[in-house]
Motif scaffolding. Structure first.
Motif, PDB file in Angstrom:
ATOM      1  N   ARG A 125      -2.655  -1.760  -5.023  1.00  0.00           N
ATOM      2  CA  ARG A 125      -2.693  -1.105  -3.721  1.00  0.00           C
ATOM      3  C   ARG A 125      -4.127  -1.039  -3.191  1.00  0.00           C
ATOM      4  N   ARG A 126      -5.086  -0.835  -4.109  1.00  0.00           N
ATOM      5  CA  ARG A 126      -6.486  -0.799  -3.691  1.00  0.00           C
ATOM      6  C   ARG A 126      -6.935  -2.172  -3.181  1.00  0.00           C
TER       7      ARG A 126
ATOM      8  N   LEU B 245      -6.552   6.509  -5.137  1.00  0.00           N
ATOM      9  CA  LEU B 245      -6.638   5.733  -3.895  1.00  0.00           C
ATOM     10  C   LEU B 245      -7.451   6.418  -2.804  1.00  0.00           C
TER      11      LEU B 245
ATOM     12  N   GLN C  21      -2.050   7.839   2.507  1.00  0.00           N
ATOM     13  CA  GLN C  21      -2.146   7.504   1.083  1.00  0.00           C
ATOM     14  C   GLN C  21      -3.286   8.237   0.366  1.00  0.00           C
ATOM     15  N   VAL C  22      -3.996   9.131   1.078  1.00  0.00           N
ATOM     16  CA  VAL C  22      -5.105   9.836   0.423  1.00  0.00           C
ATOM     17  C   VAL C  22      -4.623  10.732  -0.709  1.00  0.00           C
TER      18      VAL C  22
ATOM     19  N   LEU D 248      -2.428   4.400   6.797  1.00  0.00           N
ATOM     20  CA  LEU D 248      -3.361   4.292   5.677  1.00  0.00           C
ATOM     21  C   LEU D 248      -3.772   5.674   5.159  1.00  0.00           C
TER      22      LEU D 248
ATOM     23  N   VAL E  14      -9.076   4.591   0.503  1.00  0.00           N
ATOM     24  CA  VAL E  14      -8.395   4.804   1.785  1.00  0.00           C
ATOM     25  C   VAL E  14      -9.379   5.304   2.839  1.00  0.00           C
TER      26      VAL E  14
ATOM     27  N   LEU F 139      -5.590  -2.680   0.199  1.00  0.00           N
ATOM     28  CA  LEU F 139      -6.345  -1.886   1.172  1.00  0.00           C
ATOM     29  C   LEU F 139      -7.600  -2.613   1.632  1.00  0.00           C
TER      30      LEU F 139
ATOM     31  N   ILE G 146       0.829  -1.210   0.000  1.00  0.00           N
ATOM     32  CA  ILE G 146       0.000   0.000   0.000  1.00  0.00           C
ATOM     33  C   ILE G 146       0.862   1.258   0.000  1.00  0.00           C
ATOM     34  N   GLU G 147       1.971   1.233   0.731  1.00  0.00           N
ATOM     35  CA  GLU G 147       2.760   2.456   0.957  1.00  0.00           C
ATOM     36  C   GLU G 147       3.779   2.746  -0.134  1.00  0.00           C
TER      37      GLU G 147
END
Length: 499
Positions: free
Chosen positions: A407-408, A437, A431-432, A428, A441, A411, A398-399
């Motif tokens: 990544r989605r 994403l 990541q906005v 988390l 998120v 999540l 994710i990061e």
């Protein structure tokens, strides 16, 4: 510092347990040729293997009286050997596997010694050296796993483990002074139609005449024309049913071949091999699964053949290697995931998928289908909390920069984190700012906060800061993050006010 020394030091700090209890059994077989008594060979081989396999204290070895007693150990070690009269050689096969405990991968190694036309003492020396080599090679992959069990470390992973195979480079038989049809078959300067006709002429002789069989083998392994190589392979099928040297050369051809036209008949013939040749066949199939050179459709065919064999030794290592390879041909990794990962017990899958998840998104792979299938098989669907080891790997995905779809997906799995806290929410919510994403998120962070009421207060503060400082651009895909933020903040505030 030596890896085993590091593990041992960790065990001292954590409170290591007893070395695992391993039951072992040894046997040697021969069809007719027995240059040395089998009992004597067993004693020599057993001593050489056990002396080379592990350092003192790595395992508690106990000899089993038979197969029934063998499987009563926590783990098992089977030492098998055979004399091959046609090749005047001795082959050894070592297999480490589960007994009453099934948390470790199983491993298999083999080695061969040429012993023909030698004095008896030199035969014994050669067999002993071969057994030592095999024992050392098994120890290289096995000992780190055993030490992890003994010192009670977290689950093992196979990221740095390679298949423990050392293939013998078999020499092609010489044909001597070939007759006219054989000479035509082997002469690449002759017209193709005449060479195919020559193969038809000698086909009936391949089963019982060495010169015809040897010519067909040279054709199968070295001819520049794939269609003729394939025809020679098919012509060798009757001889390959019983002739071990022919089986071994065809398996070598399978490992070296890159043309699917030739691989298809080679795979078909290899399915018929039995006994200890079956072990070499399965090892060859595992090698094809793990190597990036195998064509995509052939890799899928091999994976399907292996799935019929079940949880075979070295399967974990081969699948881990398949998932790590930079496969440019679509479908190779997915074939391993679809056909082979389900054959590995759930408690061992983390070690297999670790290397793939560690680098997911950083290198070319088989795309979304493979990634989604792997998560479903390794982690599972539903609402059950995921294991902490998987959570850390998914957070890393994710990061780091990578495909948004990957990544989605990570999540969504993170919603099942086993121990959510505000530090997780902060990681988390950072990541906005990633395009595509933000909506996911915010949704996932909100659902985690609502499932863990103690996080509602800190989540409200974090979401309010985002609302005050950020205006999200409309996205073609992924929803309206501004609207999602407003709804999520309202729901979390309501929950917080009730606490």
């Amino acid at each position: 510092m030596n890896a085993l020394l590091v593990l041992a030091l960790a065990g001292t700090l954590l409170g290591a347990g007893e070395p695992p209890r391993v039951h072992y059994l040894s046997k040697t077989e021969s069809r007719s040729w027995e240059p040395i008594k089998l009992d004597e060979v067993n004693r020599v081989v057993e001593a050489a293997v056990l002396g080379a396999l592990t350092p003192p204290g790595m395992m508690r070895l106990e000899k089993a009286a038979g197969f029934g007693e063998l499987v009563q150990g926590e783990y098992t070690l089977l030492i098998e050997g055979r004399f091959v009269e046609e090749a005047e050689s001795y082959s050894i096969y070592l297999t480490f596997g589960p007994g009453t405990v099934k948390d470790l991968p199983s491993f298999h190694v083999f080695d061969t010694a040429a012993i023909g036309r030698r004095e008896r003492s030199k035969m014994i020396t050669s067999i002993e050296e071969t057994a030592k080599r095999a024992g050392l090679r098994l120890g290289e992959v096995l000992n780190p796993q055993l030490e992890r069990v003994r010192i009670k470390l977290v689950r093992p992973n196979l990221d740095d483990t390679e298949l423990p195979f050392q293939w013998e480079d078999l020499a092609l038989p010489s044909v001597g002074s070939p007759k006219s049809w054989i000479k035509t078959l082997l002469d690449v300067r002759e017209p193709d139609h005449e060479r195919f006709a020559a193969l038809e002429k000698i086909k009936s002789q391949i089963f019982d005449q060495a010169v015809a069989r040897d010519a067909a083998l040279r054709c199968a392994l070295r001819d520049p024309k794939p269609e003729l190589r394939a025809a020679c392979v098919r012509a060798l099928e009757p001889a390959a049913r019983t002739h071990v040297p022919t089986q071994r050369l065809l398996l070598q051809a399978l490992r070296e071949e890159a043309d699917e036209t030739v691989m298809r008949p080679l795979l078909d013939i290899s399915k018929s091999f039995v006994g200890l040749s079956k072990k070499e066949t399965i090892d060859t199939w595992l090698e094809l699964v793990a190597t990036a050179a195998t064509p995509a459709s052939s890799a899928s065919s091999v994976a399907q053949l292996l799935t019929n064999e079940g949880d075979v030794p070295n399967l974990d290592v081969a699948v881990a290697g398949c998932l790590r390879q930079e496969a440019l041909a679509y479908g190779k990794k997915y074939a391993c995931i679809q056909w082979l990962l389900p054959k590995i017990p759930e408690e061992r899958r983390f070690g297999v998928v670790y290397g793939y998840l560690l680098n997911a998104g950083l290198e070319y792979g088989d795309g979304q289908l493979a990634f989604d299938s792997l998560l479903d098989l390794a982690i599972g669907r539903g609402s059950k909390p995921i294991e902490p080891e998987y959570a850390e790997l998914l957070l890393a995905i994710i990061e780091r920069p990578g495909p948004v779809w990957m990544r989605r997906r990570a999540l969504h799995v993170m919603e099942r984190h086993p121990a959510p806290n505000f530090a997780l929410l902060e990681r988390l919510l950072r990541q906005v700012e990633t395009p595509g994403l933000a909506n996911t998120v915010i949704e996932i962070a909100g659902r985690i906060a609502r499932k863990s009421p103690e996080l509602a207060g800190p989540a409200v503060g974090a979401l309010e800061r985002i609302q005050a400082t950020t205006r999200f651009m409309p996205q073609k895909y992924g929803g309206d993050a501004n609207e999602t933020l407003t709804k999520t903040l309202k729901a979390v505030k309501t929950l917080h006010s009730k606490n």
